[in-house]
Scaffold this active site. Structure first.
Site, PDB file in Angstrom:
ATOM      1  N   GLU A  26       3.249  -6.099  14.242  1.00  0.00           N
ATOM      2  CA  GLU A  26       2.563  -6.030  15.721  1.00  0.00           C
ATOM      3  C   GLU A  26       1.119  -7.172  15.519  1.00  0.00           C
ATOM      4  OE1 GLU A  26       0.157  -3.146  12.496  1.00  0.00           O
ATOM      5  OE2 GLU A  26       2.258  -3.839  12.838  1.00  0.00           O
ATOM      6  N   ARG A  45       0.642  -1.015   0.465  1.00  0.00           N
ATOM      7  CA  ARG A  45       0.067   0.074  -0.113  1.00  0.00           C
ATOM      8  C   ARG A  45       0.784   1.339   0.000  1.00  0.00           C
ATOM      9  NH1 ARG A  45      -2.303  -3.793   3.040  1.00  0.00           N
ATOM     10  NH2 ARG A  45      -1.889  -2.918   4.857  1.00  0.00           N
TER      11      ARG A  45
END
Length: 172
Positions: free
Chosen positions: A95, A58
């Site tokens: 994460e 992205r």
């Protein structure tokens, strides 16, 4: 422009407890997409980046048009095995797992002024890994640009002090 209202949130994706920020809804809006690129370009035009480094995948969506708007070249940072020439590789933790990134060894000249771009700044793992790749190649990081930032995860604390622009902030 209220970009936050245009970003779709997907709960529990890609795993339970993660609230995924889907930027496809904001970049699909021509007016919003143009606004994003113009606002980020305004923030870094005076810094005269020579290249923009976009992070797979992205980061390419924002990075390539931003490079064009800034009159800069565009460099790809990709997942392993996707770049055809000799690469520099880094392994890192993010994460919800572990990952690796690569950049062509000849993509950045020593001393070249680099702007690093991604869609979202979360924990800072991917971006700080990219910054390390840029530093290994001798690039001078002049800033970081993001569509959005998840402030509670404090990803900006992992970055090196260069200016950071995030157009949307999520506080929780």
């Amino acid at each position: 422009m209220d970009l936050k209202a245009l970003i779709r949130e997907i709960p529990d994706f890609p795993q339970p407890g993660i609230s995924f920020k889907d930027i496809s809804t904001v970049i699909g809006n021509a007016q919003a997409f143009h606004y994003i690129i113009e606002e980020l370009a305004k923030g870094f035009r005076a810094d005269r980046p020579e290249v923009v480094v976009g992070i797979e995948s992205r980061g390419y969506i924002i990075g390539a048009p931003l490079a064009y708007a800034l009159g800069a070249g565009f460099i790809l940072v990709r997942k392993p095995g996707k770049l055809p020439a000799a690469t520099e590789r880094i392994d890192y933790t993010l994460e919800y797992g572990e990952n690796s990134l690569e950049i062509h060894k000849d993509a950045i000249r020593p001393g070249q002024r680099v702007l690093i771009v991604d869609d979202i700044l979360a924990t800072g793992g991917t971006v700080s890994a990219t910054a390390e790749l840029v530093r290994r190649l001798g690039g001078e990081i002049i800033g970081y640009a993001f569509l959005a930032e998840l402030d509670a995860l404090q990803g900006r604390t992992k970055l090196d002090g260069a200016p950071i622009i995030s157009l949307v902030h999520y506080e929780d």
